[in-house]
Scaffold this active site. Structure first.
Site, short mmCIF file in Angstrom:
data_model
loop_
_atom_site.label_atom_id
_atom_site.label_comp_id
_atom_site.label_asym_id
_atom_site.label_seq_id
_atom_site.Cartn_x
_atom_site.Cartn_y
_atom_site.Cartn_z
CG ASP A 192 -0.35 -0.52 2.48
OD1 ASP A 192 0.90 -0.54 2.58
OD2 ASP A 192 -1.10 -0.89 3.39
CG ASN A 197 -9.40 -1.61 11.93
OD1 ASN A 197 -8.46 -2.25 11.46
ND2 ASN A 197 -9.81 -0.49 11.39
CG HIS A 245 -6.18 -2.33 8.90
ND1 HIS A 245 -6.30 -1.14 9.57
CD2 HIS A 245 -4.83 -2.55 8.84
CE1 HIS A 245 -5.11 -0.68 9.88
NE2 HIS A 245 -4.20 -1.51 9.45
CD GLU A 297 -8.90 0.94 7.71
OE1 GLU A 297 -9.01 0.12 8.64
OE2 GLU A 297 -8.11 1.90 7.74
C1 F6R Z 1 1.22 -1.51 6.13
C2 F6R Z 1 0.02 -2.30 6.29
C3 F6R Z 1 -0.82 -2.24 7.51
C4 F6R Z 1 -0.06 -2.59 8.79
C5 F6R Z 1 -0.96 -2.51 10.00
C6 F6R Z 1 -0.21 -2.76 11.29
O1 F6R Z 1 1.81 -1.77 4.87
O2 F6R Z 1 -0.29 -3.01 5.39
O3 F6R Z 1 -1.92 -3.10 7.37
O4 F6R Z 1 0.46 -3.88 8.66
O5 F6R Z 1 -1.59 -1.26 10.06
O6 F6R Z 1 0.68 -1.70 11.49
P1 F6R Z 1 1.83 -1.77 12.60
O7 F6R Z 1 2.75 -2.87 12.17
O8 F6R Z 1 2.49 -0.44 12.59
O9 F6R Z 1 1.14 -2.11 13.89
#
Ligand code: F6R
Length: 239
Positions: free
Chosen positions: A67, A135, A137, A142
């Site tokens: 992303d 959440n 995701h 989301e």
């Molecule tokens: C980032 C991504 C997100 C993160 C998620 C957890 O490329 O795909 O889904 O993996 O938001 O983020 P952290 O690792 O910072 O807790």
């Protein structure tokens, strides 16, 4: 789903990092899908150490990232491209010609089609690394009423903005991102998801023990035939 519970993020970084080192050595031209965020950093650090100790070379791999934010330049210090350069690509011998990223400032429909074709042209993603949001995701998919397929433009939820805005100290955090869809993630041949810390425990429980529902996007992984989930004790606490 294969579930591995290790003590903490450092043990997970070593285990996952060694998996990638072995995988790349056995498959030097492999196609890897990378994630940003705090969770995979110990794994990336391990790979960098292995590279510095001449235990692995990344010069022939191809990469795709999950992303990217919209409405900020690629080189901005909060872009995910910048994150990957700082945490992995810039510290190893990866060939930037083989590094592909979603462009958050392009026409989304055309960019989604380009990315899908680029992944297919490489024969698909061999191993995709994922984190999970509080959440549920994955990437920036989301909770919603349906599972997505190819890359698309998402309006970030307040939960995600609250979690990530601490990283934006010069400009406001963007409210949009482009993300690989659930379908594109599920087409990866192997998926490794890492979750660490007690803030992920509820999402981990819903992903593994809850129903498969787009209200917890990570729950779709129950339907993939090659998923390994690395948890530390805090993230596994509610299982
Ligand atoms: C980032 C991504 C997100 C993160 C998620 C957890 O490329 O795909 O889904 O993996 O938001 O983020 P952290 O690792 O910072 O807790």
């Amino acid at each position: 789903m294969e579930i591995k519970i290790l003590k903490d993020e450092n043990e997970i970084g070593a285990a996952c990092g060694q998996f990638f080192v072995d995988y790349i050595n056995a498959n030097p031209k492999c196609v890897l899908g990378f994630a940003t965020g705090a969770t995979p950093v110990p794994t990336y650090n391990y790979i960098v150490d292995a590279y510095n100790n001449k235990k692995v070379s990344l010069k022939e791999i191809s990469t795709f990232n999950l992303d990217e934010y919209c409405d900020i330049p690629k080189e901005h210090k909060n872009s995910y491209w910048y994150f990957m350069r700082e945490n992995l690509f810039g510290k190893v011998d990866v060939n930037y010609d083989n590094v592909d990223f979603l462009n958050g400032n392009a026409d989304t429909e055309a960019e989604s089609a380009r990315y899908a074709k680029a992944i297919a042209d490489k024969g698909g993603i061999d191993v995709q690394i994922l984190g999970i949001g509080r959440n549920g995701h994955i990437a920036f998919n989301e909770p919603s009423d349906e599972f997505t397929d190819e890359a698309w433009k998402v309006t970030l939820t307040q939960s995600t903005i609250d979690a990530n805005s601490k990283y934006f100290d010069d400009i406001p955090m963007p409210h949009y991102a482009v993300t690989m869809g659930i379908g594109s993630i599920m087409r990866s041949k192997k998926i490794i998801l890492i979750a660490t810390g007690d803030s992920k425990a509820e999402a981990v429980k819903a992903m593994i023990k809850g129903p498969v529902t787009p209200q917890c996007p990570a729950s779709i992984l129950q339907q993939h035939n090659d998923v390994v989930i690395y948890l530390d004790e805090a993230a596994a606490a509610l299982l």
